[in-house]
Design a protein around this motif. Structure first.
Motif: not given
Length: 85
Positions: A58-79
């Motif tokens: 669960a930790g492995f997939f939680a890490a993947l999910t959080v990183l995917m969310l962050l790496l997709g969300l950070l550019p949108l937050l700058s907009l």
């Protein structure tokens, strides 16, 4: 507590990766490339932290999910910050 540490490692690592990118939109100039190894270390340290905080699978997939969310969300937050929508 362990989940908070895991989340902080993920957030800081992903933010440093984004801010060192030449196309980032938060800073006038991107961070120097010298920050990339630190970002990679933080992201890689977040994996065992997540796996220790949760069940290893669960930790492995939680890490993947959080990183995917962050790496997709950070550019949108700058907009949203600049109002370019």
């Amino acid at each position: 507590m362990a989940i908070a540490v895991s989340l902080i490692l993920s957030i800081v690592g992903a933010a440093l990766l984004y801010l060192a990118s030449p196309n980032q939109g938060w800073l006038r100039q991107p961070l120097s490339r010298g920050w990339l190894p630190w970002a990679a270390v933080l992201v890689l340290l977040s994996w065992p932290a997540w796996m220790r905080a949760l069940d290893p699978k669960a930790g492995f997939f939680a890490a993947l999910t959080v990183l995917m969310l962050l790496l997709g969300l950070l550019p949108l937050l700058s907009l949203l910050r600049r109002g370019d929508h």
